[in-house]
Design a protein around this motif. Structure first.
Motif, short mmCIF file in Angstrom:
data_model
loop_
_atom_site.label_atom_id
_atom_site.label_comp_id
_atom_site.label_asym_id
_atom_site.label_seq_id
_atom_site.Cartn_x
_atom_site.Cartn_y
_atom_site.Cartn_z
N LYS A 117 77.42 34.41 -60.08
CA LYS A 117 76.42 33.80 -60.95
C LYS A 117 76.33 34.52 -62.28
O LYS A 117 76.31 33.91 -63.35
CB LYS A 117 75.07 33.82 -60.24
N VAL A 118 76.28 35.87 -62.21
CA VAL A 118 76.23 36.67 -63.45
C VAL A 118 77.49 36.45 -64.26
O VAL A 118 77.45 36.35 -65.50
CB VAL A 118 76.05 38.16 -63.09
N SER A 119 78.63 36.36 -63.55
CA SER A 119 79.90 36.14 -64.26
C SER A 119 79.91 34.79 -64.97
O SER A 119 80.38 34.68 -66.10
CB SER A 119 81.06 36.23 -63.27
N ASN A 120 79.35 33.78 -64.29
CA ASN A 120 79.27 32.45 -64.92
C ASN A 120 78.36 32.48 -66.15
O ASN A 120 78.68 31.90 -67.21
CB ASN A 120 78.78 31.42 -63.93
N GLU A 121 77.23 33.16 -65.99
CA GLU A 121 76.30 33.26 -67.13
C GLU A 121 76.95 34.02 -68.28
O GLU A 121 76.78 33.66 -69.45
CB GLU A 121 75.02 33.97 -66.68
N ARG A 122 77.68 35.04 -67.95
CA ARG A 122 78.36 35.82 -68.98
C ARG A 122 79.41 34.97 -69.68
O ARG A 122 79.56 35.02 -70.92
CB ARG A 122 79.00 37.05 -68.35
N ALA A 123 80.14 34.19 -68.90
CA ALA A 123 81.16 33.32 -69.51
C ALA A 123 80.53 32.31 -70.46
O ALA A 123 81.06 32.00 -71.53
CB ALA A 123 81.96 32.63 -68.42
N GLN A 124 79.36 31.76 -70.03
CA GLN A 124 78.66 30.80 -70.89
C GLN A 124 78.18 31.45 -72.17
O GLN A 124 78.28 30.88 -73.27
CB GLN A 124 77.46 30.21 -70.12
N LEU A 125 77.68 32.69 -72.01
CA LEU A 125 77.21 33.41 -73.19
C LEU A 125 78.36 33.69 -74.14
O LEU A 125 78.23 33.56 -75.37
CB LEU A 125 76.55 34.72 -72.74
#
Length: 499
Positions: free
Chosen positions: A418-426
Motif C-alpha cells: 500500500k505504501v509502495s503504491n502511494e509512493r508510486a502515485q506521489l
C-alpha cells in the motif's frame, strides 16, 4: 550387494512411513528366523532328552534284570549243591522265585520299550537274548525238579550247565545294556559317568556272586576247592580292588551326592566286613575244611555284601533317572519359555509398530502436510499436537511460531504494498508537476520595449506564441483597469466591467 539392493529400492522416493514399517517388518522377520533356529535346537534337545530318558529307562530295566538274574544264578547254584534242611530250602526257593519274577518283569519291560528301535545291533542283541531265554526256561524247569530229589539222585553236571548258561544269558543282557548305554552316553557327560559307574558296579556284582556261590558250594560239598576255582577267586580279589579304584575315580566329581555316600557304604561293607570273612574262609576252602562257620553264616555275609552292591546300584539308577527326568523337564521348560518369549517379542513389535504409526508417523504426516500448505501461503491451518510434551509437540509449537510469523509478514507485505503504491502515485504526481514547470525554470530573454521573447533559435516572437509552445498554458486577452483609463477614458463603468 547390499548397497546395490538399496539403490534398487530407491529409498529417497519412498514414504517415511513405508520405510519405518519395512524396518520393523525386517526386524520381525529376523527375529522369527532367529526364533525358528533356536526353537529348532530346543525341539531337537527335547527329542534327544526324551530319547535319553527312554533309553535310560531301558538301561535301568536291563540293569535291574541283570541284578536279579545274578541273584537267581547264585542261589539256584547253591540249591543244586545243597540238600540242606527244609526250612532253608523253602526260603531259598522263595528267594529264587522273587528274583526270577523281578528279573523277567524288568527284561520284558526293556524289550517292549526297544520294540520300536530298528538299529541292527540292537535287534541282533535282542534276538540273542530271546534265543537264550528259551533255553533258560528249560533249565529252570529242570532245576526246579532237581530241588525235589535227594542229593544222590541229582544230576551232578546240571549245576555247571546252569551256571554257564545263566552266565551267558546275563552277559547277553549286559551286551544289550552296553549298546544302549553307549548310545546315550555319547549325548551327555553325566549320563556317561553314571553308565560307567553302573557297569563297574555290575562287574563287581558279577564277580561277587559267583565267588560267594563257589565258596558256599565248596563248603556244602565238604571237598577241597578246585584249582580252577581257586585261581578264579584269586583273580577276583585283584579285579575287585581295581574296580573299587575305578569307582572312586568315577564318583570323585559326585562328592556330597547320594551316589558318593552309597559308594562309601559299599566300600565299608566290602573291606570291613565281607573281605574279612572271605579271607578267613578261603584257606579252609582250599584245604577242604574244617570251616570257622557254616555255609549259611558265610552266605549271610555274602548276601549283605551283595545287598550293598544292590543298594549302590539302586542309588545309581535313582539318581540317573532323576537327572534324565530333570533334563527332560528343562527341555520342555526351554521350549515353553521360548514360545512365551517369542510371543511376547511379537506382541512388543506390534505394540511398537502401533505406537510408531499412531504417536509418531501420523502426527508427523499431519505436520508435514500443514508445512506444505504454509509453504504455499495458506496460513489458515490448524496445527495438531500443540499440547504434546514431546519432540513432536516442540515441532508443532515451532510450526505455530512459523505460521504466526508468516501471517505477520503477510500483513506487513500488504502494508508495504500500500505504501509502495502511494509512493508510486506521489512520484507520478511529482513528475507531472515537474513537467508542468519544466519550461519555466530557465531565464527568459524578453525585449525591454516590445516585450517579445527570444526563442532557442535566436528569433523574437510574441509572448503568447512563446508560452503556448513551451508550456501547457493558454492565453485569453483582456484590459487591465489602468490601461482602460489610459486608453478608454470615457467608457462607462459597466462596460469596463464586461471587458
Amino acid at each position: 550387494m547390499f548397497m546395490s539392493l538399496l539403490k534398487k529400492i530407491h529409498l529417497n522416493n519412498m514414504n517415511i512411513r513405508i520405510i519405518l514399517i519395512l524396518i520393523i517388518a525386517l526386524g520381525i522377520i529376523l527375529r522369527l528366523i532367529s526364533s525358528v533356529l533356536i526353537m529348532s535346537r530346543s525341539v531337537n534337545d527335547y527329542k534327544l532328552s526324551k530319547y535319553i530318558y527312554l533309553m535310560n529307562d531301558v538301561s535301568d530295566d536291563l540293569f535291574t534284570a541283570v541284578t536279579n538274574y545274578g541273584f537267581e544264578r547264585g542261589r539256584v547254584n547253591v540249591l543244586l549243591n545243597d540238600a540242606g534242611h527244609s526250612e532253608g530250602m523253602e526260603f531259598n526257593k522263595t528267594f529264587v522265585i522273587e528274583r526270577r519274577r523281578d528279573g523277567d518283569a524288568a527284561l520284558l519291560s526293556a524289550l517292549s520299550k526297544l520294540s520300536a528301535e530298528t538299529e541292527t545291533e540292537l535287534n541282533l542283541s535282542r534276538d540273542r537274548i530271546e534265543q537264550i531265554r528259551a533255553e533258560i526256561a528249560i533249565l529252570r524247569d529242570l532245576s526246579s525238579q532237581e530241588f525235589t530229589l535227594p542229593m544222590e539222585s541229582r544230576n551232578p553236571q546240571l549245576s555247571e550247565i546252569w551256571f554257564a548258561k545263566m552266565t551267558e544269558y546275563i552277559e547277553s543282557i549286559e551286551s544289550l545294556l552296553i549298546l544302549v548305554s553307549q548310545d546315550i552316553s555319547n549325548s551327555d557327560g553325566l549320563i556317561s559317568r553314571y553308565s560307567s559307574l553302573k557297569h563297574k558296579a555290575m562287574a563287581l556284582r558279577n564277580i561277587a556272586g559267583p565267588e560267594i556261590s563257589i565258596l558256599t558250594a565248596t563248603m556244602v560239598s565238604g571237598k577241597p576247592l578246585k584249582d580252577k576255582f581257586s585261581a578264579k577267586i584269586s583273580k577276583h580279589i585283584i579285579i575287585n580292588d581295581e574296580i573299587f579304584k575305578d569307582l572312586n575315580f568315577l564318583s570323585g566329581p559326585l562328592k556330597g551326592s547320594p551316589v558318593y555316600s552309597s559308594l562309601m557304604e559299599l566300600r565299608e561293607s566290602y573291606y570291613d566286613e565281607y573281605v574279612k570273612h572271605r579271607d578267613l574262609l578261603y584257606p579252609h576252602a582250599i584245604a577242604g575244611g574244617p570251616y570257622p562257620y557254616t555255609s549259611q553264616e558265610y552266605l549271610g555275609y555274602g548276601e549283605r555284601f551283595i545287598n550293598s552292591i544292590g543298594s549302590f546300584m539302586e542309588t545309581l539308577v535313582r539318581q540317573d533317572r532323576e537327572y534324565t527326568i530333570l533334563r527332560l523337564e528343562e527341555s520342555r521348560k526351554a521350549i515353553f519359555n521360548h514360545v512365551v518369549f517369542l510371543s511376547a517379542s511379537l506382541l512388543l513389535f506390534l505394540f511398537v509398530l502401533f505406537l510408531l504409526i499412531n504417536r509418531i508417523l501420523n502426527p508427523l504426516v499431519r505436520l508435514t502436510d500443514n508445512i506444505v500448505l504454509l509453504g504455499k501461503g495458506n496460513t489458515d491451518v490448524t496445527i495438531p499436537q500443540l499440547t504434546s510434551k514431546n519432540e513432536i509437540g516442540n515441532m508443532a509449537r515451532g510450526m505455530a511460531v512459523f505460521r504466526d510469523t508468516l501471517i505477520t509478514l503477510d500483513n506487513k507485505m500488504i502494508e508495504l504494498e500500500k505504501v509502495s503504491n502511494e509512493r508510486a502515485q506521489l512520484i507520478a504526481d511529482l513528475k507531472k508537476t515537474l513537467n508542468e514547470v519544466k519550461s519555466l525554470r530557465a531565464i527568459i530573454p524578453i525585449c525591454s520595449y516590445c516585450k517579445n521573447i527570444r526563442n532557442d533559435q535566436g528569433y523574437y516572437e510574441e509572448i503568447e506564441s512563446y508560452f503556448s509552445k513551451n508550456s501547457d498554458a493558454d492565453f485569453s486577452h483582456t484590459i487591465c483597469p489602468d490601461c482602460m483609463e489610459k486608453h478608454f477614458p470615457g467608457m462607462s463603468a459597466g462596460t469596463k466591467k464586461d471587458l
